[in-house]
Design an enzyme around this catalytic site. Structure first.
Site, PDB file in Angstrom:
ATOM      1  CB  CYS A  49      -0.989  -0.288   1.174  1.00  0.00           C
ATOM      2  SG  CYS A  49      -1.976   1.515   0.791  1.00  0.00           S
ATOM      3  CG  ASP A 433       7.622   8.152 -41.777  1.00  0.00           C
ATOM      4  OD1 ASP A 433       7.586   9.509 -42.374  1.00  0.00           O
ATOM      5  OD2 ASP A 433       8.800   7.845 -42.152  1.00  0.00           O
TER       6      ASP A 433
END
Length: 747
Positions: A49, A433
């Site tokens: 935690c 591209d």
């Protein structure tokens, strides 16, 4: 991309530290004055935690030699940068008072397993005695004090790991969920609600245990990536011998020859020098179909050899293999917090103290101001403490992010951190591209047009002499054509690349150039006749390479010939573009240095929305910035080197073919390990699903808190119902997040 010869350094400095990308490592700078660069990584058992992360920070801060701490909550590891005065044993002793068990990274998982076993025993004891106490309490089979004894044992066992954490948090002047639960149980005992105190202690301990199990499952999914390569290799003895001996992979140097038997995993990156076989590269590229390998082909560590046997010349050390880099980057990605996680962490930091203050006000104000019963409102204040536990809220985001990252790594898509994963899930526009992305990136010369009485051989000779200096795909296509036609060519002198245009050089004392359509206009050597020839080639979706005599001194210059260079559109390009639109990418734009006609023709065939040709690298950046202004979240797909500036300007830089390009893995935000554009659609779909799950988990956790807050204030709930709701919420959000590990991405 045009005949640009983009081998310049524009991509080398791509560090991705531009604004808009929250990609910095989630490091805790403890002592900036410390100068040490010694790195130590420790396993930490019991770190489940965010509270434990804060505890680590506080105990390590007094160590003046520790400069920086990087906590990997999901990996259960802590990496520290320190000077020589700090040793691993000192760090382990320093961490011990937090209740966490630290050990060296190579010590194995025994400490983690021991801690998990102890917690399991404590939870079982708590559950058994709490259940026995409730049975006695409800059936009156024994005196009430027997039930109280059973409840007491249940409380002690359930709080065995909780109370020490709460005490350490109080000593650090910190309030966390352990403190809230401890106060709730103590309050229940104070008003003689032993049964409720025992149920709260048991359910909270159970929720912590189940949470740890859930995190362990997510961790194992990541660790599975790290067990893909064998620990040994069959190394060839001597240069001419045929004998092989088994050695650890760490001892195999680059350039060595190793043997890989059929059905075995390939231990190191290398090149096949003998044998043929189909290799399953799913661990790298995510593509389950085996790929045929023959002498000269590259193979990767962690992939599985098929039915044939192979001899491989290794090209990299074990620590430098593609799979090793993937593992390292996945581990790093786990420690990077997503924006939603940072929000939750900040929220929880103020939320927990606020809940404690609210509980105190609930206890005090109604009796003082309205004459309420102290016991009633004290009980409701205790319920509010339990309701206020932020466990489900805190754990919801990191489990979702790590599950998403791991799921994509299994698919051959490497995403560098939760911030990038969230950004991928929010993409609205995509710039691509042309060469190597929409097309195969393997162009070949299809036609040679000789002008001014020049022979084809003379034109190819000049073009190949200049292009021999370049690694650009079009340049390599020209050189390959010259070799295929057996046309001899010299290497030119004074080679100069003209970024985004072409290149020039001196051959036999004369200045020549090769380049794109733009370059002919800039050199003022284009004519209406040449313009017509170029237009015909470009309209056929082919690139042009213009070869000419460069203007200089008293020479006006001229075009000697034109090469038509074709590059096949990828077979799945149109399907991938459709899939991208289907998952919510609203606009796809092609950015190319190639001429506008060619770019438009290819974009039309692939179903791309817009095409912009004749672009220089800096103009690609401007186009990306325009898209950002329109859509906010924009991805840019390139090869990881030439398009690095445009990729850096985008929200997410995406590199194609990362398996064969180290630079692509290192520079991009997201690397597709295979040249498969459809993987982007999978990543976007999974990113959207991850963002959706995170939002749902946060809303669910907060909504449940709000509901039980109202129920607590109105007296319609109890301590055990509140903790049951909190436990249920935690398990539900974790289970919801873990769905990402198995569910296929929507396409």
């Amino acid at each position: 991309m045009s005949h640009e010869h983009e081998h310049s350094s524009c991509g080398c400095g791509h560090d991705h530290e531009h604004s808009g990308k929250a990609k910095a490592r989630e490091n805790i700078a403890l002592n900036p004055d410390a100068r040490g660069d010694v790195q130590t990584t420790l396993r930490v058992a019991g770190m489940d935690c965010a509270d434990e992360v804060e505890a680590l920070e506080q105990v390590l801060r007094p160590l003046k030699g520790v400069r920086e701490v990087r906590v990997n909550l999901m990996g259960g590891k802590v990496t520290l940068l320190h000077d020589d005065s700090v040793t691993p044993d000192l760090l382990i002793r320093t961490i011990s008072p937090t209740g966490l068990k630290a050990s060296r990274e190579d010590a194995g998982d025994s400490g983690v397993e021991d801690a998990r076993r102890e917690r399991q025993i404590a939870v079982v004891i708590s559950g058994v005695f709490t259940g026995a106490g409730l049975l006695i309490h409800w059936t009156k089979l024994a005196p009430e004090w027997v039930a109280d004894v059973a409840f007491a044992i249940g409380i002690v066992a359930g709080g065995w790991f909780v109370v020490p954490k709460a005490w350490r948090a109080i000593r650090r002047k910190s309030l966390d969920m352990n403190v809230l639960m401890t106060l709730a149980v103590m309050g229940a005992l104070a008003i003689h609600e032993w049964s409720e105190g025992a149920v709260v202690a048991f359910l909270f301990a159970l929720s912590e245990l189940l949470e740890a199990f859930s995190l362990a499952r997510a961790r194992k999914a990541v660790q599975a990536l790290m067990q893909l390569t064998p620990e040994t290799a069959l190394l060839k003895d001597g240069e001419w011998g045929e004998a092989f001996r088994e050695v650890p992979v760490e001892e195999v140097a680059p350039g060595s020859t190793i043997a890989v038997k059929s059905g075995s995993r390939i231990p190191l990156d290398g090149e096949v020098i003998r044998g043929e076989s189909a290799v399953n590269q799913a661990s790298i590229t995510g593509e389950s179909m085996p790929v045929e390998k023959k002498p000269g082909d590259a193979v990767f560590a962690g992939t599985i050899n098929g039915e044939g046997s192979l001899e491989i010349r290794t090209t990299k050390d074990y620590s430098d293999t593609t799979i090793a880099k993937i593992i390292h980057l996945v581990e790093e990605a786990q420690s990077q917090k997503a924006p939603s996680q940072r929000f939750v962490d900040v929220f929880a930091r103020y939320y927990t103290p606020a809940v404690l203050v609210a509980a105190m006000l609930v206890v005090v104000l109604p009796p003082l101001l309205f004459g309420g019963e102290w016991v009633t409102w004290f009980y409701r204040g205790l319920v509010l403490l339990v309701v206020g536990c932020p466990c489900a809220l805190v754990i919801s985001t990191p489990v979702s992010v790590v599950s998403g990252l791991t799921a994509m790594a299994r698919r051959g898509v490497l995403i560098k951190g939760g911030a990038v994963l969230e950004a991928v899930g929010k993409l609205r526009a995509l710039a691509v591209d042309k060469t190597g992305t929409i097309t195969e990136g393997k162009p070949r010369v299809t036609k040679v047009l000789a002008l001014n009485s020049q022979s084809e051989a003379d034109i190819i000779r000049v073009a190949a002499a200049i292009d021999a200096h370049s690694e650009h795909p079009l340049a390599q296509a020209v050189v390959a054509y010259a070799e295929e036609k057996q046309i001899a060519f010299p290497r030119c002198e004074n080679y100069q690349a003209r970024n985004g245009r072409g290149a020039e050089g001196v051959i036999d004392g004369h200045s020549y150039f090769v380049g794109n359509h733009r370059f002919t206009h800039e050199l003022a050597v284009c004519s209406p006749q040449i313009e017509q020839r170029l237009a015909e080639i470009e309209a056929d979706a082919q690139s042009v390479v213009v070869v000419g005599h460069k203007p200089h001194d008293d020479c006006a210059g001229e075009v000697l010939g034109v090469l038509a260079v074709g590059d096949t559109i990828r077979a799945n390009a149109a399907e991938a573009v459709t899939a991208l639109h289907r998952v919510g990418v609203q606009k796809i734009v092609m950015l190319s240095g190639d001429n506008q006609r060619t770019a438009s023709a290819i974009a039309s065939r692939a179903g791309i929305d817009e095409a912009h040709g004749d672009l220089l690298p800096n103009q690609k950046i401007e186009r990306v910035k325009t898209l950002l202004a329109e859509s906010q979240y924009v991805g840019m797909i390139g090869d990881g080197v030439n398009d690095a500036p445009a990729m850096a300007a985008a929200s997410v830089g995406i590199a194609m073919g990362g398996a064969g390009t180290d630079t692509a893995i290192e520079t991009a935000d997201m690397a597709l390990m295979e040249d498969d554009l459809s993987k982007v659609a999978e990543a976007v779909a999974l990113g959207r699903r991850t963002v959706g799950i995170i939002k749902f988990n946060i809303a669910f956790a907060l909504g449940l808190k709000a509901l039980f807050l109202v129920l607590a204030l109105t007296g319609y709930t109890s301590l055990w119902l509140a903790i049951l709701a909190d436990t249920g919420a935690t398990l539900l959000v974790v289970a919801n997040a873990l769905r990402l590990l198995k569910a296929p991405a929507d396409r």
